[in-house]
Design a protein around this motif. Sequence first.
Motif, PDB file in Angstrom:
ATOM      1  N   ALA A 163       5.883  18.779 -15.109  1.00 12.26           N
ATOM      2  CA  ALA A 163       5.603  18.937 -16.535  1.00 12.26           C
ATOM      3  C   ALA A 163       4.773  20.193 -16.772  1.00 12.26           C
ATOM      4  N   GLY A 164       3.859  20.490 -15.858  1.00 11.52           N
ATOM      5  CA  GLY A 164       3.059  21.716 -15.972  1.00 11.52           C
ATOM      6  C   GLY A 164       3.924  22.954 -15.835  1.00 11.52           C
ATOM      7  N   ASP A 165       4.937  22.910 -14.950  1.00 18.20           N
ATOM      8  CA  ASP A 165       5.846  24.038 -14.779  1.00 18.20           C
ATOM      9  C   ASP A 165       6.706  24.236 -16.016  1.00 18.20           C
ATOM     10  N   SER A 166       7.196  23.135 -16.596  1.00 19.62           N
ATOM     11  CA  SER A 166       8.056  23.269 -17.765  1.00 19.62           C
ATOM     12  C   SER A 166       7.261  23.736 -18.973  1.00 19.62           C
ATOM     13  N   SER A 167       5.990  23.370 -19.052  1.00 22.38           N
ATOM     14  CA  SER A 167       5.171  23.848 -20.166  1.00 22.38           C
ATOM     15  C   SER A 167       4.889  25.331 -20.037  1.00 22.38           C
ATOM     16  N   ALA A 168       4.950  25.861 -18.824  1.00 22.90           N
ATOM     17  CA  ALA A 168       4.737  27.291 -18.623  1.00 22.90           C
ATOM     18  C   ALA A 168       6.009  28.080 -18.905  1.00 22.90           C
ATOM     19  N   GLY A 169       7.047  27.407 -19.387  1.00 20.67           N
ATOM     20  CA  GLY A 169       8.282  28.103 -19.723  1.00 20.67           C
ATOM     21  C   GLY A 169       9.305  28.028 -18.614  1.00 20.67           C
ATOM     22  N   GLU A 171       0.829  -1.208   0.000  1.00 20.34           N
ATOM     23  CA  GLU A 171       0.000   0.000   0.000  1.00 20.34           C
ATOM     24  C   GLU A 171       0.858   1.251   0.000  1.00 20.34           C
ATOM     25  N   MET A 172       1.925   1.249   0.807  1.00 19.14           N
ATOM     26  CA  MET A 172       2.806   2.416   0.872  1.00 19.14           C
ATOM     27  C   MET A 172       3.521   2.629  -0.456  1.00 19.14           C
ATOM     28  N   GLU A 173       3.930   1.543  -1.117  1.00 17.36           N
ATOM     29  CA  GLU A 173       4.580   1.682  -2.422  1.00 17.36           C
ATOM     30  C   GLU A 173       3.615   2.226  -3.461  1.00 17.36           C
ATOM     31  N   ALA A 174       2.351   1.804  -3.396  1.00 18.86           N
ATOM     32  CA  ALA A 174       1.353   2.322  -4.334  1.00 18.86           C
ATOM     33  C   ALA A 174       1.134   3.821  -4.109  1.00 18.86           C
ATOM     34  N   GLU A 175       1.071   4.243  -2.837  1.00 18.73           N
ATOM     35  CA  GLU A 175       0.911   5.676  -2.546  1.00 18.73           C
ATOM     36  C   GLU A 175       2.132   6.466  -3.010  1.00 18.73           C
ATOM     37  N   ALA A 176       3.325   5.904  -2.816  1.00 20.26           N
ATOM     38  CA  ALA A 176       4.543   6.582  -3.260  1.00 20.26           C
ATOM     39  C   ALA A 176       4.553   6.731  -4.778  1.00 20.26           C
ATOM     40  N   GLU A 177       4.077   5.721  -5.489  1.00 24.41           N
ATOM     41  CA  GLU A 177       4.011   5.804  -6.948  1.00 24.41           C
ATOM     42  C   GLU A 177       3.021   6.879  -7.393  1.00 24.41           C
ATOM     43  N   LYS A 178       1.892   6.964  -6.703  1.00 29.58           N
ATOM     44  CA  LYS A 178       0.918   8.031  -7.014  1.00 29.58           C
ATOM     45  C   LYS A 178       1.534   9.402  -6.803  1.00 29.58           C
ATOM     46  N   LEU A 179       2.276   9.563  -5.692  1.00 30.11           N
ATOM     47  CA  LEU A 179       2.932  10.846  -5.420  1.00 30.11           C
ATOM     48  C   LEU A 179       3.967  11.167  -6.486  1.00 30.11           C
ATOM     49  N   ARG A 180       4.723  10.152  -6.929  1.00 30.63           N
ATOM     50  CA  ARG A 180       5.706  10.382  -7.990  1.00 30.63           C
ATOM     51  C   ARG A 180       5.027  10.842  -9.273  1.00 30.63           C
ATOM     52  N   GLN A 181       3.891  10.222  -9.591  1.00 33.79           N
ATOM     53  CA  GLN A 181       3.160  10.609 -10.800  1.00 33.79           C
ATOM     54  C   GLN A 181       2.617  12.026 -10.689  1.00 33.79           C
ATOM     55  N   LEU A 182       2.074  12.386  -9.522  1.00 32.31           N
ATOM     56  CA  LEU A 182       1.572  13.745  -9.322  1.00 32.31           C
ATOM     57  C   LEU A 182       2.700  14.768  -9.408  1.00 32.31           C
ATOM     58  N   GLN A 183       3.849  14.440  -8.829  1.00 28.83           N
ATOM     59  CA  GLN A 183       4.982  15.356  -8.873  1.00 28.83           C
ATOM     60  C   GLN A 183       5.484  15.511 -10.304  1.00 28.83           C
TER      61      GLN A 183
END
Length: 198
Positions: free
Chosen positions: A57-63, A40-52
């Motif tokens: 990616a949103g920051d880099s698209s903003a220049g 469960e903790m590994e699944a949550e860590a993977e979700k956090l990695r994806q969100l980060q």
Amino acid sequence: MAEEVEATQPTTNVGAESVIDDSEEAETKEILLMKQRVAEMEAEAEKLRQLQAAAEAGDSSAGGAPMETEDDKSAADSRSVYVGNVDYSATPEDIQAHFQACGTINRVTILCDKFTGHPKGYAYVEFAEPEHIDAALTMDNSLFHGRLIKVTAKRTNIPGFNRGRGRGTYRGGYRGGYRGQGGYQPYRARGRGRGRGF
């Protein structure tokens, strides 16, 4: 007699085996629970990695530019007011309702202590237009949650403005030392004192 001893030995071994089996069963259950928690903790860590990764990616698209530049901050400060003596139980919605008559509000910020998370007792209200500040300043000494609040225009901090001031200068040194024509005489008896006369 020998037969009785042989008959009792297997029963004691069976009892010991059942105790061992129970303890092994309990250990395997604990291990399975721990493995489940780790998964469960590994699944949550993977979700956090994806969100980060999505946020980066949103920051880099903003220049890759920062969210607010100095010009944006000073423009926001010119549209904002400082509200002091705010009740600790007040919410941003309460403050927004209190200043709603002054004009359109972009943001209400209640400052909190970074260690305890408790409100510090003051807030900032940012309006959509700088003209709304004059109306907000008329709310000075108005009653809000049983307190008279202080409303002033928000000032912009200038980085390094107060540098080099204060009491950080060298103020004296060691005592004794050169005192005129006599030169350096650290053990010279001075006129007043409790020591023995020489």
